[in-house]
Scaffold this motif. Structure first.
Motif, PDB file in Angstrom:
ATOM      1  N   LEU A  26      32.450 -64.063 -10.329  1.00  0.00           N
ATOM      2  CA  LEU A  26      31.570 -63.270  -9.474  1.00  0.00           C
ATOM      3  C   LEU A  26      31.152 -62.002 -10.203  1.00  0.00           C
ATOM      4  O   LEU A  26      31.992 -61.195 -10.613  1.00  0.00           O
ATOM      5  CB  LEU A  26      32.287 -62.923  -8.166  1.00  0.00           C
ATOM      6  CG  LEU A  26      31.487 -62.118  -7.145  1.00  0.00           C
ATOM      7  CD1 LEU A  26      30.277 -62.914  -6.659  1.00  0.00           C
ATOM      8  CD2 LEU A  26      32.372 -61.729  -5.969  1.00  0.00           C
ATOM      9  N   GLY A  28      28.597 -58.926  -9.386  1.00  0.00           N
ATOM     10  CA  GLY A  28      27.758 -58.386  -8.312  1.00  0.00           C
ATOM     11  C   GLY A  28      27.833 -59.313  -7.118  1.00  0.00           C
ATOM     12  O   GLY A  28      28.907 -59.556  -6.576  1.00  0.00           O
ATOM     13  N   ASN A  29      26.698 -59.868  -6.733  1.00  0.00           N
ATOM     14  CA  ASN A  29      26.655 -60.793  -5.595  1.00  0.00           C
ATOM     15  C   ASN A  29      26.424 -62.232  -6.019  1.00  0.00           C
ATOM     16  O   ASN A  29      26.125 -63.074  -5.194  1.00  0.00           O
ATOM     17  CB  ASN A  29      25.535 -60.368  -4.625  1.00  0.00           C
ATOM     18  CG  ASN A  29      25.835 -59.041  -3.971  1.00  0.00           C
ATOM     19  OD1 ASN A  29      26.997 -58.704  -3.747  1.00  0.00           O
ATOM     20  ND2 ASN A  29      24.804 -58.277  -3.676  1.00  0.00           N
ATOM     21  N   GLU A  30      26.519 -62.508  -7.312  1.00  0.00           N
ATOM     22  CA  GLU A  30      26.237 -63.845  -7.820  1.00  0.00           C
ATOM     23  C   GLU A  30      27.444 -64.440  -8.534  1.00  0.00           C
ATOM     24  O   GLU A  30      28.183 -63.733  -9.212  1.00  0.00           O
ATOM     25  CB  GLU A  30      25.084 -63.810  -8.820  1.00  0.00           C
ATOM     26  CG  GLU A  30      23.742 -63.504  -8.228  1.00  0.00           C
ATOM     27  CD  GLU A  30      22.652 -63.582  -9.284  1.00  0.00           C
ATOM     28  OE1 GLU A  30      22.875 -64.206 -10.341  1.00  0.00           O
ATOM     29  OE2 GLU A  30      21.585 -63.006  -9.036  1.00  0.00           O
ATOM     30  N   PHE A  31      27.587 -65.750  -8.371  1.00  0.00           N
ATOM     31  CA  PHE A  31      28.580 -66.475  -9.152  1.00  0.00           C
ATOM     32  C   PHE A  31      27.909 -67.003 -10.416  1.00  0.00           C
ATOM     33  O   PHE A  31      26.825 -67.561 -10.369  1.00  0.00           O
ATOM     34  CB  PHE A  31      29.160 -67.656  -8.362  1.00  0.00           C
ATOM     35  CG  PHE A  31      30.218 -67.254  -7.388  1.00  0.00           C
ATOM     36  CD1 PHE A  31      31.510 -67.003  -7.821  1.00  0.00           C
ATOM     37  CD2 PHE A  31      29.922 -67.107  -6.042  1.00  0.00           C
ATOM     38  CE1 PHE A  31      32.493 -66.625  -6.930  1.00  0.00           C
ATOM     39  CE2 PHE A  31      30.902 -66.736  -5.142  1.00  0.00           C
ATOM     40  CZ  PHE A  31      32.190 -66.494  -5.590  1.00  0.00           C
TER      41      PHE A  31
END
Length: 98
Positions: A26, A28-31
């Motif tokens: 992960l 930030g807000n992304e995988f």
């Protein structure tokens, strides 16, 4: 350092490391998909023992490659026929070790 890996480094002429989409990380807000940390460590270990020309990264999928590894020798395994040709050419360029 693992004794067995260190011993392997002393007894091989070249190394091929596979960077694949094994870990979701992960940011930030992304995988993002990354190779397992041990593969990156092993690449550094073999590169340190064998040199840049005798160590190659084969990438499968869209796994991230750290930016400081840009310019290293690698091939894309998702392009099978091209990867086969690139690996064979790389192997042919290897001179015998003394």
């Amino acid at each position: 350092m693992s004794e067995s890996l260190d011993n392997i480094c002393k007894h091989v002429d070249a190394a091929i490391l596979i960077f694949s989409e094994d870990n979701q990380v992960l940011f930030g807000n992304e995988f993002n998909l990354h190779p397992k940390p041990n593969v990156l460590y092993e690449y550094g270990l073999f590169k340190g023992h064998l040199g840049l020309d005798r160590t190659i990264i084969c990438r499968r999928g869209s796994s991230s490659i750290p930016s400081d590894l840009s310019g290293v020798i690698y091939c894309n395994l998702d392009r099978e026929y091209r990867a086969e040709r690139e690996l064979l050419a790389w192997l042919r360029r290897l001179s015998p070790r003394k």
